[in-house]
Design a protein around this motif. Structure first.
Motif, PDB file in Angstrom:
ATOM      1  N   SER A   8     104.232  -5.372  59.643  1.00 55.28           N
ATOM      2  CA  SER A   8     103.423  -6.449  59.064  1.00 55.28           C
ATOM      3  C   SER A   8     101.969  -6.227  59.431  1.00 55.28           C
ATOM      4  N   THR A  15      98.385 -12.746  55.237  1.00 53.96           N
ATOM      5  CA  THR A  15      99.363 -11.708  55.510  1.00 53.96           C
ATOM      6  C   THR A  15      99.283 -10.671  54.394  1.00 53.96           C
ATOM      7  N   ASP A  18     104.009  -7.845  54.748  1.00 55.69           N
ATOM      8  CA  ASP A  18     104.895  -8.850  55.320  1.00 55.69           C
ATOM      9  C   ASP A  18     106.271  -8.259  55.661  1.00 55.69           C
ATOM     10  N   ALA A  19     106.404  -7.740  56.864  1.00 53.38           N
ATOM     11  CA  ALA A  19     107.697  -7.272  57.397  1.00 53.38           C
ATOM     12  C   ALA A  19     108.443  -6.336  56.448  1.00 53.38           C
ATOM     13  N   LYS A 212     105.217  -7.713  50.089  1.00 50.67           N
ATOM     14  CA  LYS A 212     106.639  -7.423  50.308  1.00 50.67           C
ATOM     15  C   LYS A 212     107.123  -6.306  49.376  1.00 50.67           C
TER      16      LYS A 212
END
Ligand SMILES: Nc1ncnc2c1ncn2[C@@H]1O[C@H](COP(=O)(O)OP(=O)(O)OP(=O)(O)O)[C@@H](O)[C@H]1O
Ligand SMILES: [Mg+2]
Length: 317
Positions: A8, A15, A18-19, A212
């Motif tokens: 991240s 953000t 994001d992961a 994402k």
């Protein structure tokens, strides 16, 4: 070869990434695709620590890059920046030689490598001592590519390396680059927002949206097995052309009838050519049939049987 685990990046409140998790295999061309601002550049820059992740770990050759010296890491990975990033006060040769110089290669070795790359990337010798602002956009992009290749790193990170060019020049630079032996053997992570470019260059595409990953897979998987409506809609505008371009004669083989009885002109085509190229053969050569070979078997293929096989392939996938 590259393993990103749950990485991240937050900039203040925002953000940017994001992961996300992904792996890139040795020798693979991995394309990060997505609209402006979805986090492609940020993701790429985390791979050579130009940006440090807020969370998550990245492994290159099983080593956590957090534990490596950032400078050493950066030198060991080729990097082509968005908007070329050439140094304006360095000549073409000096720009290409930046990393070899850091590695303290001898003058002769550097000169030989620069000359070799200029030939490979179709940059005329006369530009050796020229400054970037005297070059066209396409030429600057070629210098940027030569610089990324200079130290012959096994991994290459490329951020919109053919961006900001007119479509014709873009295709030309891309094709020249694609045909380089050096390109074929490297592990590459390439960022683009151009769908056609992604399909042309990728072994696998990683489609991103709002920081994402929406789907990772082979171009045909994204086309024929979209994970959700976003993926489906993303390719809708160019769907038919992409489908024709991503399905090869080889992939259709089981559905192709042998029209051996056609008694007219026929054109040979390699089985690794795609349906688009096959259709071009029909229209450009005014041929009635194509002849393809696979595993010692020869098929004579009419236009109708090609389209029929293509539709059957789509149904099966
Ligand atoms: N240094 C920074 N400080 C604050 N926000 C940033 C910074 N760098 C990027 N961002 C934000 O993070 C988000 C992702 O940016 P990023 O540059 O990764 O997008 P991108 O997918 O490469 O877009 P483009 O296709 O336009 O190059 C954007 O909203 C951007 O504004
Ligand atoms: Mg970017």
């Amino acid at each position: 070869m590259i393993d990103a685990k749950n990485i991240s990046k937050k900039f203040k409140q925002q953000t940017a990434v994001d992961a996300i998790s992904f792996s890139v295999n040795e020798g693979e061309n991995f394309v990060l695709l997505g609209t402006s601002g979805c986090g492609k550049t940020t993701t790429l820059k985390m791979l050579n620590r130009l940006i440090e992740p807020t969370d998550g770990e990245i492994f290159i050759n099983q080593k956590n890059i957090r534990n490596e010296n950032a400078e050493t890491l950066r030198r060991s990975i080729g990097y082509a920046l968005q908007n070329t990033g050439l140094f304006p006060h360095y000549t073409v040769a000096e720009n290409i030689a930046v990393v070899p110089k850091l590695f303290k290669w001898s003058k002769e070795k550097i000169r030989a490598r620069v000359e070799e790359l200029m030939i490979k990337l179709h940059l005329s010798k006369e530009y050796y001592d020229t400054y970037p602002n005297e070059l066209s956009g396409g030429q600057q992009q070629r210098v940027g590519l030569a610089r990324a290749l200079a130290a012959d790193a096994g991994i290459l990170l490329m951020d919109e390396p053919f961006g900001a060019l007119d479509p014709i020049t873009r295709t030309r630079v891309r094709n020249d680059f694609k045909n380089l032996e050096e390109f074929k053997k490297k592990t590459i992570v390439l960022v683009t927002h151009d769908v056609q470019e992604a399909f042309e260059l990728a072994d696998r595409i990683c489609l991103m949206d709002k920081g994402k990953i929406v789907q990772t897979g082979k171009p045909t998987e994204l086309l024929f097995k979209p994970a959700n409506d976003f993926v489906k809609t993303f390719f809708d505008e160019q769907r038919l052309q992409l489908e024709y371009k991503s399905v090869t004669i080889k992939m259709l083989w089981q559905f192709l009838n042998d029209n051996g009885n056609i008694e007219s002109s026929a054109t040979e085509i390699a089985a690794d050519r795609n349906v688009w190229q096959a259709l071009e053969c029909f229209s450009l050569n005014e041929t009635d049939a194509l002849i393809a070979h696979k595993n010692g078997i020869t098929k004579k293929i009419s236009y109708a049987s090609l389209m029929n096989a293509f539709n059957q392939y789509k149904k099966a996938n």
